[in-house]
Write a protein that holds these residues in place. Sequence first.
Motif, mmCIF file in Angstrom:
data_model
loop_
_atom_site.group_PDB
_atom_site.id
_atom_site.type_symbol
_atom_site.label_atom_id
_atom_site.label_comp_id
_atom_site.label_asym_id
_atom_site.label_seq_id
_atom_site.Cartn_x
_atom_site.Cartn_y
_atom_site.Cartn_z
ATOM 1 N N ARG A 12 0.824 -1.211 0.000
ATOM 2 C CA ARG A 12 0.000 0.000 0.000
ATOM 3 C C ARG A 12 0.860 1.262 0.000
ATOM 4 N N CYS A 13 1.957 1.201 0.714
ATOM 5 C CA CYS A 13 2.841 2.377 0.782
ATOM 6 C C CYS A 13 3.431 2.679 -0.595
ATOM 7 N N ALA A 14 3.877 1.635 -1.296
ATOM 8 C CA ALA A 14 4.481 1.827 -2.610
ATOM 9 C C ALA A 14 3.476 2.387 -3.603
ATOM 10 N N ALA A 15 2.229 1.933 -3.506
ATOM 11 C CA ALA A 15 1.196 2.397 -4.429
ATOM 12 C C ALA A 15 0.808 3.844 -4.158
ATOM 13 N N THR A 16 0.999 4.301 -2.930
ATOM 14 C CA THR A 16 0.564 5.638 -2.529
ATOM 15 C C THR A 16 1.650 6.687 -2.676
ATOM 16 N N CYS A 17 2.911 6.304 -2.594
ATOM 17 C CA CYS A 17 4.021 7.260 -2.556
ATOM 18 C C CYS A 17 4.052 8.142 -3.804
ATOM 19 N N PRO A 18 3.922 9.462 -3.643
ATOM 20 C CA PRO A 18 3.912 10.362 -4.804
ATOM 21 C C PRO A 18 5.284 10.515 -5.455
ATOM 22 N N ALA A 19 6.339 10.146 -4.746
ATOM 23 C CA ALA A 19 7.692 10.283 -5.281
ATOM 24 C C ALA A 19 8.226 8.966 -5.862
ATOM 25 N N ASN A 20 7.385 7.915 -5.828
ATOM 26 C CA ASN A 20 7.816 6.588 -6.297
ATOM 27 C C ASN A 20 9.129 6.162 -5.648
#
Length: 278
Positions: A68-76
């Motif tokens: 979930r964190c990876a999918a949400t991170c705006p900076a990839n």
Amino acid sequence: MSDKKETNDAKGIVFNIQHYSIHDGPGIRTSVFLKGCFLRCIWCQNPESQSLKPDLFYFEERCTGCGRCAATCPANAIEIIETKSYTDRGKCNGAGECIQVCPNDARNLMGKEMTAQEVFQKVKGDELFYKRSNGGVTLTGGEPLFQPDFSKNILLLCRQAGIHTAIETCGFADWEQFKDVLQYTDLVLFDLKHMNSEKHCEYTGIPNELILENVRKIHHELGIPIRARIPVIPGYNDSVQDIHEFAKFVVNELDNLLIMRFSNRSCACLITHQLSVC
């Protein structure tokens, strides 16, 4: 009116507000931990306070690799590798979206932007404890002088409300900025790391000439009460000569209380001395 608005709207980065603190000045206090520090002490108790920007804390044992964190991170900046999340610190911008979506509390952001008014409202809630114990508010960190305008405005709001104010400082700051903050400060908790400038630089990253000059000015020019605080670290500043030099400086230059924090791997204790002869 505009000055009052500027005071309320002044912004800074806070990483903790500790209520019912009894070791950061007289009485029961609320300690406000600010981000940013000039020093890089080898023994730093709060390394998360050194950088001004918010720092991401990650608890690997809590991570289930849900993604979930990876999918949400705006900076990839996050990827999942073998059921664990990994963050590219170079890409991370501290936005904090990953923290909001993590179901396991595996992520935490140390550092939050607040206004002086928001901080004041937090500490004002403990006012009853201050009045009954002759306590107050202490700005610490990090280093309050790393955010001088923010610190000044918090202290001003407390002073206007009749709340006793204190700062804990390493003393490394421009004197004019220092004075600007001290005009709303009732007590200075002054950290002394080492009396030898060369060793001070080796252990903290900077020499101590400006620090010692500032503490002298506070005492002799401004007359603000000072408590010298010394973290006594085995192997770094705990020799008989080190302690003698600390005591001699406090007696001859400050004529004041010396508070020594003795620390080792398993314990930490606080000893207070009233010094008169060295």
